[in-house]
Design a protein around this motif. Structure first.
Motif, PDB file in Angstrom:
ATOM      1  N   PRO A  60      49.713  43.657  51.656  1.00  0.00           N
ATOM      2  CA  PRO A  60      50.357  44.002  53.351  1.00  0.00           C
ATOM      3  C   PRO A  60      49.741  44.293  54.414  1.00  0.00           C
ATOM      4  O   PRO A  60      50.159  43.697  55.386  1.00  0.00           O
ATOM      5  N   ALA A  61      48.343  44.318  54.206  1.00  0.00           N
ATOM      6  CA  ALA A  61      47.691  44.494  55.439  1.00  0.00           C
ATOM      7  C   ALA A  61      47.396  42.951  55.991  1.00  0.00           C
ATOM      8  O   ALA A  61      47.232  42.771  57.523  1.00  0.00           O
ATOM      9  N   LEU A  62      47.424  42.173  55.294  1.00  0.00           N
ATOM     10  CA  LEU A  62      46.898  40.774  55.579  1.00  0.00           C
ATOM     11  C   LEU A  62      48.434  40.009  55.692  1.00  0.00           C
ATOM     12  O   LEU A  62      48.344  38.769  56.067  1.00  0.00           O
ATOM     13  N   GLY A  63      49.648  40.419  55.629  1.00  0.00           N
ATOM     14  CA  GLY A  63      50.645  39.798  55.351  1.00  0.00           C
ATOM     15  C   GLY A  63      50.934  38.724  54.264  1.00  0.00           C
ATOM     16  O   GLY A  63      51.419  37.663  54.504  1.00  0.00           O
ATOM     17  N   ALA A  64      50.337  38.915  53.190  1.00  0.00           N
ATOM     18  CA  ALA A  64      50.113  37.954  52.080  1.00  0.00           C
ATOM     19  C   ALA A  64      50.343  38.721  50.855  1.00  0.00           C
ATOM     20  O   ALA A  64      50.178  39.916  50.783  1.00  0.00           O
ATOM     21  N   THR A  65      50.409  37.930  49.724  1.00  0.00           N
ATOM     22  CA  THR A  65      50.477  38.529  48.341  1.00  0.00           C
ATOM     23  C   THR A  65      49.015  38.077  47.712  1.00  0.00           C
ATOM     24  O   THR A  65      48.562  37.367  48.005  1.00  0.00           O
ATOM     25  N   VAL A  66      48.531  39.227  47.393  1.00  0.00           N
ATOM     26  CA  VAL A  66      47.248  39.113  46.493  1.00  0.00           C
ATOM     27  C   VAL A  66      47.453  39.426  45.097  1.00  0.00           C
ATOM     28  O   VAL A  66      48.074  40.450  44.533  1.00  0.00           O
ATOM     29  N   VAL A  67      47.232  38.321  44.376  1.00  0.00           N
ATOM     30  CA  VAL A  67      47.579  38.278  42.802  1.00  0.00           C
ATOM     31  C   VAL A  67      46.117  38.512  42.144  1.00  0.00           C
ATOM     32  O   VAL A  67      44.986  37.727  42.411  1.00  0.00           O
ATOM     33  N   VAL A  68      45.829  39.594  41.441  1.00  0.00           N
ATOM     34  CA  VAL A  68      44.926  39.701  40.562  1.00  0.00           C
ATOM     35  C   VAL A  68      44.876  38.757  39.096  1.00  0.00           C
ATOM     36  O   VAL A  68      45.489  38.827  38.611  1.00  0.00           O
ATOM     37  N   GLU A  69      43.804  37.929  39.103  1.00  0.00           N
ATOM     38  CA  GLU A  69      43.500  37.241  38.051  1.00  0.00           C
ATOM     39  C   GLU A  69      42.433  37.336  37.089  1.00  0.00           C
ATOM     40  O   GLU A  69      41.391  37.390  37.666  1.00  0.00           O
ATOM     41  N   ASN A  70      42.388  37.771  35.947  1.00  0.00           N
ATOM     42  CA  ASN A  70      41.395  38.126  35.246  1.00  0.00           C
ATOM     43  C   ASN A  70      40.887  37.023  34.230  1.00  0.00           C
ATOM     44  O   ASN A  70      41.656  36.382  33.506  1.00  0.00           O
ATOM     45  N   LYS A  71      39.618  36.591  34.413  1.00  0.00           N
ATOM     46  CA  LYS A  71      38.770  35.693  33.748  1.00  0.00           C
ATOM     47  C   LYS A  71      37.616  36.168  33.186  1.00  0.00           C
ATOM     48  O   LYS A  71      36.375  36.143  33.835  1.00  0.00           O
ATOM     49  N   GLY A  72      37.722  36.650  31.973  1.00  0.00           N
ATOM     50  CA  GLY A  72      36.401  37.529  31.574  1.00  0.00           C
ATOM     51  C   GLY A  72      35.585  36.582  30.650  1.00  0.00           C
ATOM     52  O   GLY A  72      35.890  35.361  30.203  1.00  0.00           O
ATOM     53  N   GLY A  73      34.335  37.223  30.208  1.00  0.00           N
ATOM     54  CA  GLY A  73      33.499  36.307  29.704  1.00  0.00           C
ATOM     55  C   GLY A  73      32.176  36.452  30.160  1.00  0.00           C
ATOM     56  O   GLY A  73      31.910  36.435  31.471  1.00  0.00           O
ATOM     57  N   ALA A  74      30.964  36.316  29.021  1.00  0.00           N
ATOM     58  CA  ALA A  74      29.469  36.262  29.578  1.00  0.00           C
ATOM     59  C   ALA A  74      29.284  37.041  30.618  1.00  0.00           C
ATOM     60  O   ALA A  74      28.526  36.805  31.731  1.00  0.00           O
ATOM     61  N   GLY A  75      29.559  38.571  30.454  1.00  0.00           N
ATOM     62  CA  GLY A  75      29.348  39.609  31.486  1.00  0.00           C
ATOM     63  C   GLY A  75      29.677  39.297  32.923  1.00  0.00           C
ATOM     64  O   GLY A  75      29.001  39.619  33.894  1.00  0.00           O
ATOM     65  N   GLY A  76      30.839  38.587  33.018  1.00  0.00           N
ATOM     66  CA  GLY A  76      31.463  38.418  34.453  1.00  0.00           C
ATOM     67  C   GLY A  76      31.122  36.827  34.889  1.00  0.00           C
ATOM     68  O   GLY A  76      31.380  36.627  35.913  1.00  0.00           O
ATOM     69  N   SER A  77      30.299  36.038  34.351  1.00  0.00           N
ATOM     70  CA  SER A  77      29.919  34.886  34.645  1.00  0.00           C
ATOM     71  C   SER A  77      30.967  33.855  34.722  1.00  0.00           C
ATOM     72  O   SER A  77      30.927  33.021  35.545  1.00  0.00           O
ATOM     73  N   VAL A  78      31.887  33.736  33.797  1.00  0.00           N
ATOM     74  CA  VAL A  78      32.927  32.966  33.632  1.00  0.00           C
ATOM     75  C   VAL A  78      33.676  32.819  35.062  1.00  0.00           C
ATOM     76  O   VAL A  78      33.961  31.724  35.544  1.00  0.00           O
ATOM     77  N   GLY A  79      34.241  33.839  35.320  1.00  0.00           N
ATOM     78  CA  GLY A  79      35.233  34.210  36.376  1.00  0.00           C
ATOM     79  C   GLY A  79      34.549  33.893  37.777  1.00  0.00           C
ATOM     80  O   GLY A  79      34.772  33.443  38.561  1.00  0.00           O
ATOM     81  N   SER A  80      32.916  34.555  37.598  1.00  0.00           N
ATOM     82  CA  SER A  80      32.188  34.122  38.954  1.00  0.00           C
ATOM     83  C   SER A  80      32.037  32.712  39.111  1.00  0.00           C
ATOM     84  O   SER A  80      32.246  32.395  40.249  1.00  0.00           O
ATOM     85  N   ALA A 162      31.048  45.980  28.164  1.00  0.00           N
ATOM     86  CA  ALA A 162      31.972  45.126  28.608  1.00  0.00           C
ATOM     87  C   ALA A 162      31.429  43.553  28.653  1.00  0.00           C
ATOM     88  O   ALA A 162      32.079  42.647  28.988  1.00  0.00           O
ATOM     89  N   GLY A 163      30.199  43.215  27.948  1.00  0.00           N
ATOM     90  CA  GLY A 163      29.958  41.959  27.916  1.00  0.00           C
ATOM     91  C   GLY A 163      28.360  41.956  28.042  1.00  0.00           C
ATOM     92  O   GLY A 163      27.662  42.640  28.731  1.00  0.00           O
ATOM     93  N   THR A 164      27.899  40.837  27.506  1.00  0.00           N
ATOM     94  CA  THR A 164      26.244  40.760  27.452  1.00  0.00           C
ATOM     95  C   THR A 164      26.055  40.655  29.141  1.00  0.00           C
ATOM     96  O   THR A 164      26.599  39.594  29.940  1.00  0.00           O
ATOM     97  N   GLY A 165      24.949  41.244  29.587  1.00  0.00           N
ATOM     98  CA  GLY A 165      24.605  41.345  30.955  1.00  0.00           C
ATOM     99  C   GLY A 165      25.064  42.282  31.801  1.00  0.00           C
ATOM    100  O   GLY A 165      24.588  42.288  32.993  1.00  0.00           O
ATOM    101  N   THR A 166      26.133  43.251  31.200  1.00  0.00           N
ATOM    102  CA  THR A 166      26.622  43.967  32.131  1.00  0.00           C
ATOM    103  C   THR A 166      25.587  45.362  32.317  1.00  0.00           C
ATOM    104  O   THR A 166      24.633  45.334  31.510  1.00  0.00           O
TER     105      THR A 166
END
Length: 331
Positions: A60-80, A162-166
């Motif tokens: 709402p602050a940006l006047g847009a829709t913000v969609v949360v997308e989960n992409k887990g794996g390798a201590g956060g490395s995959v999504g990053s 939560a994953g290797t490296g967390t």
């Protein structure tokens, strides 16, 4: 009259140019195009919980829709890595953590992104210690119980993360290194599924953030044995620190996790600063302050420049820990 109109017309572009960059950046989010808030872990964890709380108000602050997308794996490395490759146009932001943006670069030999060079920091959401937990019906009632039992068991007690490296994984490795006692690490793709198996008794124990663990401790499903902060937490006053245990080698034990938001490198500064300002407003609301503190989390007020310096220091710190504890992973 005509001359005055001409002067006003000529001054208009100049006035627009003099507006703060963050104000002019307001038009960078046209309605109808969604912003992706990438969470590099499974649902139910700290990064996911905070991401959803922030996304609800950021849209709402940006006047847009913000969609949360989960992409887990390798201590956060995959999504990053996916976020690092996204267009730097303000439509992709990433919930980065101590693991994805400080630890993994020293842990994974073939990391697909550089935690510093591949991103631009938007904000540090906050910091929080971890808490060592076991199931409510577990026979272990103290950190000493855990160490004694792990010493006697072949391969040691099992500990989820939560994953290797967390931060959960590195807290375990630090405990093993400093105590000289072995444990069996059981990595998951996020805190949500990991802590469920601890509560169910499939895994002996787990270090997790207070954001995730506190509600289960309060509901009686988990037993808290120790916190990794220097001092006891107001939200868990009866739980001693690891250092308070008095166990040899653990008197200086401390692990503090953190949560941040990043944009792909090359994102225009006007967009980064607008995002920083809007998230800062959200974090400053009494409701968010209360929620975060009830989770044992300390909200941050760092500038984008300060976040960048903080991150670099964290990368250096954890490189030393990983080397000294001889932590290695494949991949």
């Amino acid at each position: 009259m005509q001359r005055r109109h001409l002067l006003k017309a000529a001054a208009a572009p100049l006035a627009l140019a003099c507006l703060p960059a963050a104000v002019r950046a307001q038009n960078n989010w046209p309605k109808g195009k969604a912003i992706t808030y990438m969470v590099p872990f499974a649902t139910g964890g700290t990064t996911d919980t905070l991401g959803r709380l922030i996304a609800q108000q950021l849209g709402p602050a940006l006047g847009a829709t913000v969609v949360v997308e989960n992409k887990g794996g390798a201590g956060g490395s995959v999504g990053s890595e996916l976020a690092a490759r996204a267009q730097p146009d303000g439509y992709t932001i990433l919930g980065g953590t101590i693991s994805s943006h400080a630890i993994n670069v020293s842990l994974y030999p073939k990391l697909g992104y550089d935690p510093v060079k591949s991103f631009t920091p938007i904000t540090l959401i906050g910091t929080n210690p971890l808490v060592l937990v076991v199931a409510a019906n577990s026979p272990y009632k103290s950190l000493q119980d855990v160490l004694d039992a792990s010493k006697k068991k072949q391969g040691g007690l099992s500990s989820a993360s939560a994953g290797t490296g967390t931060s959960q994984h590195l807290a375990l490795e630090m405990l093993a290194w400093k105590s000289g006692i072995k444990f069996t690490h059981v990595p998951y793709k996020g805190s949500g599924p990991a802590i469920q198996d601890v509560m169910g008794g499939q895994v002996d124990m787990m270090f997790d953030t207070t954001v995730v663990a506190a509600p289960h401790i309060q509901s009686g499903k988990l037993r808290a044995l120790a916190v990794t902060s220097k001092q006891r937490l107001d939200s868990l006053k009866d739980v001693p620190t690891v250092a308070e245990s008095g166990i040899q080698g653990l008197t200086d034990f401390e692990v503090t996790s953190w949560q941040a938001i990043f944009a792909p490198a090359g994102t225009p500064d006007a967009i980064v600063q607008r995002l920083h300002q809007e998230v800062a407003k959200i974090l400053a609301t009494p409701d968010m302050q209360q929620r975060m503190k009830s989770m044992g989390m300390e909200p941050s007020t760092m500038s984008t420049t300060q976040v960048a310096e903080f991150q670099k220091a964290e990368v250096a710190k954890w490189a030393v820990v990983i080397k000294e504890a001889n932590v290695k992973v494949d991949g």
